[in-house]
Design a protein around this motif. Structure first.
Motif, PDB file in Angstrom:
ATOM      1  N   VAL A  62      22.680 -13.585  45.788  1.00 17.08           N
ATOM      2  CA  VAL A  62      21.476 -14.235  46.308  1.00 17.08           C
ATOM      3  C   VAL A  62      20.639 -14.700  45.124  1.00 17.08           C
ATOM      4  O   VAL A  62      20.320 -13.914  44.235  1.00 17.08           O
ATOM      5  CB  VAL A  62      20.655 -13.257  47.167  1.00 17.08           C
ATOM      6  CG1 VAL A  62      19.388 -13.929  47.687  1.00 17.08           C
ATOM      7  CG2 VAL A  62      21.499 -12.734  48.315  1.00 17.08           C
ATOM      8  N   ARG A  63      20.328 -15.987  45.098  1.00 17.70           N
ATOM      9  CA  ARG A  63      19.532 -16.529  43.998  1.00 17.70           C
ATOM     10  C   ARG A  63      18.474 -17.466  44.545  1.00 17.70           C
ATOM     11  O   ARG A  63      18.674 -18.074  45.597  1.00 17.70           O
ATOM     12  CB  ARG A  63      20.431 -17.296  43.023  1.00 17.70           C
ATOM     13  CG  ARG A  63      21.239 -16.401  42.100  1.00 17.70           C
ATOM     14  CD  ARG A  63      20.335 -15.745  41.074  1.00 17.70           C
ATOM     15  NE  ARG A  63      21.040 -14.785  40.254  1.00 17.70           N
ATOM     16  CZ  ARG A  63      21.123 -13.481  40.513  1.00 17.70           C
ATOM     17  NH1 ARG A  63      20.568 -12.995  41.591  1.00 17.70           N
ATOM     18  NH2 ARG A  63      21.759 -12.665  39.714  1.00 17.70           N
ATOM     19  N   PRO A  64      17.342 -17.616  43.834  1.00 14.82           N
ATOM     20  CA  PRO A  64      16.331 -18.557  44.324  1.00 14.82           C
ATOM     21  C   PRO A  64      16.822 -19.995  44.214  1.00 14.82           C
ATOM     22  O   PRO A  64      17.508 -20.335  43.257  1.00 14.82           O
ATOM     23  CB  PRO A  64      15.140 -18.330  43.389  1.00 14.82           C
ATOM     24  CG  PRO A  64      15.554 -17.314  42.397  1.00 14.82           C
ATOM     25  CD  PRO A  64      16.962 -16.921  42.611  1.00 14.82           C
ATOM     26  N   ARG A  65      16.477 -20.817  45.191  1.00 13.67           N
ATOM     27  CA  ARG A  65      16.756 -22.240  45.123  1.00 13.67           C
ATOM     28  C   ARG A  65      15.409 -22.960  45.144  1.00 13.67           C
ATOM     29  O   ARG A  65      14.493 -22.551  45.866  1.00 13.67           O
ATOM     30  CB  ARG A  65      17.582 -22.679  46.337  1.00 13.67           C
ATOM     31  CG  ARG A  65      17.983 -24.146  46.307  1.00 13.67           C
ATOM     32  CD  ARG A  65      18.843 -24.510  47.505  1.00 13.67           C
ATOM     33  NE  ARG A  65      18.085 -24.699  48.731  1.00 13.67           N
ATOM     34  CZ  ARG A  65      17.385 -25.808  49.014  1.00 13.67           C
ATOM     35  NH1 ARG A  65      17.344 -26.816  48.162  1.00 13.67           N
ATOM     36  NH2 ARG A  65      16.710 -25.897  50.146  1.00 13.67           N
TER      37      ARG A  65
ATOM     38  N   THR B 175      10.225 -21.719  45.530  1.00 13.07           N
ATOM     39  CA  THR B 175      11.639 -21.419  45.686  1.00 13.07           C
ATOM     40  C   THR B 175      11.866 -20.639  46.973  1.00 13.07           C
ATOM     41  O   THR B 175      10.930 -20.084  47.553  1.00 13.07           O
ATOM     42  CB  THR B 175      12.152 -20.543  44.526  1.00 13.07           C
ATOM     43  OG1 THR B 175      11.345 -19.362  44.470  1.00 13.07           O
ATOM     44  CG2 THR B 175      12.085 -21.275  43.199  1.00 13.07           C
TER      45      THR B 175
ATOM     46  N   ASP C 235      14.998 -17.862  48.658  1.00 17.87           N
ATOM     47  CA  ASP C 235      16.256 -17.172  48.382  1.00 17.87           C
ATOM     48  C   ASP C 235      17.382 -17.928  49.062  1.00 17.87           C
ATOM     49  O   ASP C 235      17.238 -18.356  50.211  1.00 17.87           O
ATOM     50  CB  ASP C 235      16.219 -15.747  48.936  1.00 17.87           C
ATOM     51  CG  ASP C 235      15.347 -14.849  48.081  1.00 17.87           C
ATOM     52  OD1 ASP C 235      15.275 -15.110  46.864  1.00 17.87           O
ATOM     53  OD2 ASP C 235      14.743 -13.912  48.616  1.00 17.87           O
ATOM     54  N   SER C 236      18.502 -18.059  48.363  1.00 16.77           N
ATOM     55  CA  SER C 236      19.602 -18.773  48.994  1.00 16.77           C
ATOM     56  C   SER C 236      20.930 -18.093  48.696  1.00 16.77           C
ATOM     57  O   SER C 236      21.086 -17.399  47.692  1.00 16.77           O
ATOM     58  CB  SER C 236      19.625 -20.224  48.531  1.00 16.77           C
ATOM     59  OG  SER C 236      20.481 -20.368  47.431  1.00 16.77           O
ATOM     60  N   GLN C 237      21.843 -18.285  49.597  1.00 12.70           N
ATOM     61  CA  GLN C 237      23.162 -17.684  49.459  1.00 12.70           C
ATOM     62  C   GLN C 237      24.158 -18.549  50.215  1.00 12.70           C
ATOM     63  O   GLN C 237      23.840 -19.092  51.267  1.00 12.70           O
ATOM     64  CB  GLN C 237      23.160 -16.267  50.065  1.00 12.70           C
ATOM     65  CG  GLN C 237      24.478 -15.531  49.913  1.00 12.70           C
ATOM     66  CD  GLN C 237      24.450 -14.143  50.532  1.00 12.70           C
ATOM     67  OE1 GLN C 237      23.822 -13.933  51.573  1.00 12.70           O
ATOM     68  NE2 GLN C 237      25.127 -13.191  49.907  1.00 12.70           N
TER      69      GLN C 237
ATOM     70  N   GLU D 186      19.386 -19.090  53.979  1.00 11.53           N
ATOM     71  CA  GLU D 186      18.166 -19.053  53.184  1.00 11.53           C
ATOM     72  C   GLU D 186      17.196 -18.005  53.716  1.00 11.53           C
ATOM     73  O   GLU D 186      17.315 -17.546  54.855  1.00 11.53           O
ATOM     74  CB  GLU D 186      17.495 -20.439  53.185  1.00 11.53           C
ATOM     75  CG  GLU D 186      18.366 -21.455  52.476  1.00 11.53           C
ATOM     76  CD  GLU D 186      17.620 -22.651  51.934  1.00 11.53           C
ATOM     77  OE1 GLU D 186      16.602 -23.038  52.513  1.00 11.53           O
ATOM     78  OE2 GLU D 186      18.077 -23.189  50.902  1.00 11.53           O
TER      79      GLU D 186
ATOM     80  N   ASP E 129      15.177 -14.854  54.746  1.00 14.52           N
ATOM     81  CA  ASP E 129      15.552 -13.489  55.119  1.00 14.52           C
ATOM     82  C   ASP E 129      16.951 -13.378  55.723  1.00 14.52           C
ATOM     83  O   ASP E 129      17.370 -12.310  56.132  1.00 14.52           O
ATOM     84  CB  ASP E 129      14.493 -12.872  56.051  1.00 14.52           C
ATOM     85  CG  ASP E 129      14.210 -13.745  57.260  1.00 14.52           C
ATOM     86  OD1 ASP E 129      15.009 -14.664  57.530  1.00 14.52           O
ATOM     87  OD2 ASP E 129      13.191 -13.507  57.933  1.00 14.52           O
TER      88      ASP E 129
ATOM     89  N   THR F 144      19.505 -14.104  53.840  1.00 16.97           N
ATOM     90  CA  THR F 144      20.376 -13.843  52.692  1.00 16.97           C
ATOM     91  C   THR F 144      20.592 -12.348  52.497  1.00 16.97           C
ATOM     92  O   THR F 144      19.761 -11.529  52.900  1.00 16.97           O
ATOM     93  CB  THR F 144      19.769 -14.424  51.398  1.00 16.97           C
ATOM     94  OG1 THR F 144      18.484 -13.825  51.208  1.00 16.97           O
ATOM     95  CG2 THR F 144      19.626 -15.925  51.474  1.00 16.97           C
TER      96      THR F 144
END
Ligand code: ADP
Ligand code: MG
Length: 699
Positions: free
Chosen positions: A123-126, A174, A176-178, A203, A205, A207
């Motif tokens: 999970v990383r910020p987009r 940003t 969170d995205s996965q 994206e 919650d 993720t």
């Protein structure tokens, strides 16, 4: 269109009053930011279901109305719900589409797909809104980002027309995205089909909620993106899903329905006193012989009872079986057949066709460089059976992971940003070829296949299939194969040339007489197995316990002082598991003595093939798994003593000739001594300071 923020506000305030208050409370304390709407229960009955229909057909507009409507609602905490998401679950089954059936008509529609999670990225910020500072005048410019991989820059600075910018991560917004990848269920594939996959973007919650191996329903919008060739966009598009909600299915979820009619047939079969033979005759009937192996596989399909002990220890019910043997004895053929009849089975080869191999791996994604966790065969076969051909050829990472997977039934991955423990509650049916081409009865199995003793000992049953010429058997086998092919040829002829001289009915009868049709058709057998696993939980009877105890102790008692232990507690557990499966097979709640007898028969047979020390003729598990038998260990003990004594009198070490002579006096042939010296040197018990001389490495 009915949908508008106002209509949604009314819907929420009518049906979701409590949830609104709860959400407001959560938002205030920095928790969950999503309102979950039950589609079937609530939305599909609101205003004759029109709002729901609009959501499915025009999700972009309607979702935006829903979000705006949510922001307009009131709650007792007086919290503003702007920026919260509306998520929909429990769609009608008519809106559930198979991955392989996704078509143009589905693009931009809201629907549900079901499958097994194969891959997840970390999970990383987009960046949603990117902030840039002009490199000349310093003006900050905000650019709304699209769901693309590349960061979109401003064209030019509105103040000074400069075209160079500095990205300001901390000024940007940003989310969170996965990205996860869903694959079709193995059980929905007809033999040999490759499972289809699709990516899902998640994206906020949503993720970090699922793991590879999870079975899920994804509700969301189908998106299409042109493929790219270099910088050019092509006409052909790739599909992905923009996830709106995820339903993680319960582990016990069962995919096929058992009707009353099915149940009647299953109970009838279970009453049949020939049920064991019938099931054996339903596993790979085109393969001649190997009844013992087929019975073992039958028990494996039913499985023992997985248990959680009062102290929290979990014991597997899954039975692991290994087939070792000469080339061309139908090992692969048997595995492929089991793949066709077993519910939830995954077929793979040790060499593996995917990067994840047998277990699971963390790799860098080729698309965006994110760390990705991908499930291998054993994780995908969770609650089913993994069929691994040429298991001896697996990669070294898989070897170490397999120990954990077979006993604890989990796969742990800890690498870079990925730290996960995945479930792999499956039975393993493996096939291995001997290292040196053919199997040799006089060499321990551990030396002949490329699997470590510790791994071998985790199999409940190991069978050796040799291809020794035997006139009677060879004739029968040849007759069987010829008949199978003949009938196959006739069926083909009938299919292709209308004027063939026999009818389908005649041929079917002929196949039945030749016993190459399964006694129980595969579909019914699958249901029978599923029914047994779902409803039968047998318990050991007193007689069964006594018989198991007797057998175990009789094997143990063959061990004398300082000798090889013929059977370990591991084999005792295997015995219990197999007896449980035997009771399950006839839908019995009680494990009877007959179950234990049946299993002892199979275990004896398996042990006779792999664990008989050819020198003594005795069953010796150590011989099978370590390649050192009790008799051999005794001799090694003698040799060590001789070397130690000689070392004391010879400065250069114990001379080989002297060792041979002394050993012969104690009854060890020189040839044997030479062989043992070589082995001891190999394992590092002794070393040669110079040719023909030996010293003990450890005293
Ligand atoms: P392996 O994997 O053990 O090397 P395969 O499964 O590829 O062997 O089998 C080779 C071929 O021989 C297959 O077509 C198989 O059907 C046939 N065969 C081998 N043994 C038997 C048998 N007992 N009955 C029927 N066919 C057999
Ligand atoms: Mg093979």
């Amino acid at each position: 269109m009915l949908s508008s923020p106002q209509v949604w506000k009314e819907f929420f305030e009518t049906y979701y009053r409590d949830e609104l208050n709860r959400l407001a409370d959560a938002v205030e304390y920095g928790g969950e930011r999503s309102l979950y709407v039950d589609f079937l229960k609530d939305l599909s009955i609101y205003r004759e279901g029109r709002l729901g229909e609009e959501l499915l057909s025009f999700p972009d507009r309607v979702l935006s109305h829903a979000r705006d409507g949510l922001a307009l609602t009131e709650n007792i905490h007086d919290v503003n719900l702007e920026g919260c998401e509306v998520r929909f679950f429990n769609l009608p089954t008519s809106r559930r589409v198979l991955i392989r059936d996704l078509r143009s008509e589905h693009i931009a529609r809201f629907l549900a797909i079901e499958g097994i999670v194969r891959k997840v990225t970390e999970v990383r910020p987009r960046v949603v809104t990117a902030a840039f500072a002009c490199s000349k005048c310093g003006k900050v410019v905000y650019v709304q980002q699209e769901d693309e991989n590349v960061l979109k820059q401003p064209y030019e600075c509105p103040a000074c027309k400069n075209k160079r910018f500095i990205f300001l991560p901390e000024e940007s917004t940003t989310v969170d995205s996965q990205r996860i990848r869903i694959q079709e269920y193995p059980e929905n594939l007809r033999g040999g089909e490759q499972p289809q996959q699709i990516d899902v973007m998640l994206e906020g919650d949503l993720t970090g909620k699922v793991n590879p191996g999870d079975r899920v329903i994804i509700n969301g919008i189908v998106r299409a993106k042109p493929r790219k060739a270099g910088a050019k966009q092509l006409q052909h598009m790739d599909l992905h899903i923009e996830g709106n909600s995820i339903e993680v299915l319960e582990q016990e979820y069962e995919e096929f329905e058992i009707t009353e009619e099915d149940k009647k047939r299953i109970l009838e079969l279970a009453e049949d006193e020939r049920i064991y033979d019938k099931i054996v005759a339903s596993i790979a009937p085109s393969i001649y012989g190997h009844e013992d192996i087929k019975l073992a596989i039958a028990l494996q399909l039913f499985g023992g009872v997985p248990k959680k002990l009062p102290d929290g220890t979990e014991i597997r019910g899954d039975i692991h079986v290994l087939l070792v043997g000469d080339p061309g004895v139908a090992k692969s053929q048997i595995l492929r057949y089991v793949h066709r009849i077993a519910p939830r089975s995954v077929y793979t080869t040790g060499k593996g066709t995917t990067t994840a191999g047998l277990t699971a791996t963390a790799t860098r994604d080729e698309f965006d460089g994110r760390w990705t966790l991908e499930a291998g065969a054993l994780v995908l076969a969770d609650k089913g059976i993994a069929l691994v051909d040429e298991i001896d050829k697996m990669r070294s990472e898989d070897r170490s992971a397999l120990h954990e997977a077979m006993e604890q039934q989990t796969v742990s991955v800890a690498k870079a940003g990925i730290n996960a423990v995945l479930r792999a509650r499956c039975a393993l049916l493996g096939a291995a070829n001997p290292k040196y081409g053919r199997f040799d009865r006089y060499t321990p199995i551990a030396e002949q296949i490329d699997l470590s003793p510790t791994l071998l000992s985790r199999f409940d049953l190991i069978f050796v299939l040799t291809d020794d010429p035997d006139e009677v058997r060879d004739r029968k086998l040849a007759e069987h194969i010829l008949k199978t092919h003949e009938i196959g040829e006739k069926f083909e002829k009938l299919r292709n040339i209308a004027s063939a001289e026999y009818t389908k009915e005649e041929l079917t009868r002929e196949s039945e007489i030749a016993e190459i049709v399964p006694a129980i058709e595969p579909e019914l057998l699958r249901k029978y197995i599923a029914y047994a696993k779902r409803t039968v939980f047998p318990v050991l009877s007193e007689e069964a316990k006594e018989r198991i105890m007797d057998f175990y102790l009789s094997l143990r008692s063959r061990a004398k002082e300082n000798s090889a232990v013929p059977v370990t507690a591991r084999q005792l557990e295997a015995l219990i598991r197999l007896a449980e499966a035997s009771a399950r097979l006839r839908l019995s709640d009680v494990i009877e003595r007959e179950d234990v007898e049946r299993v002892i028969g199979i275990i004896r047979h398996s042990l006779e093939q792999i664990a008989v020390d050819p020198e003594t003729g005795e069953i010796d598990i150590d011989y099978a798994f370590t390649g050192t038998s009790k008799s051999q260990r005794d001799r090694i003990f003698i040799l060590k003593r001789i070397i130690e004594e000689l070392e004391a009198s010879y400065e250069k070490g114990a001379p080989e000739e002297e060792i041979l002579r002394a050993a012969e006096e104690e009854g060890i042939e020189p040839a044997k001594t030479r062989e043992l010296l070589r082995k001891m040197k190999e394992v590092g018990d002794i070393y040669s300071p110079r040719d023909g001389y030996y010293r003990l490495a450890v005293k």
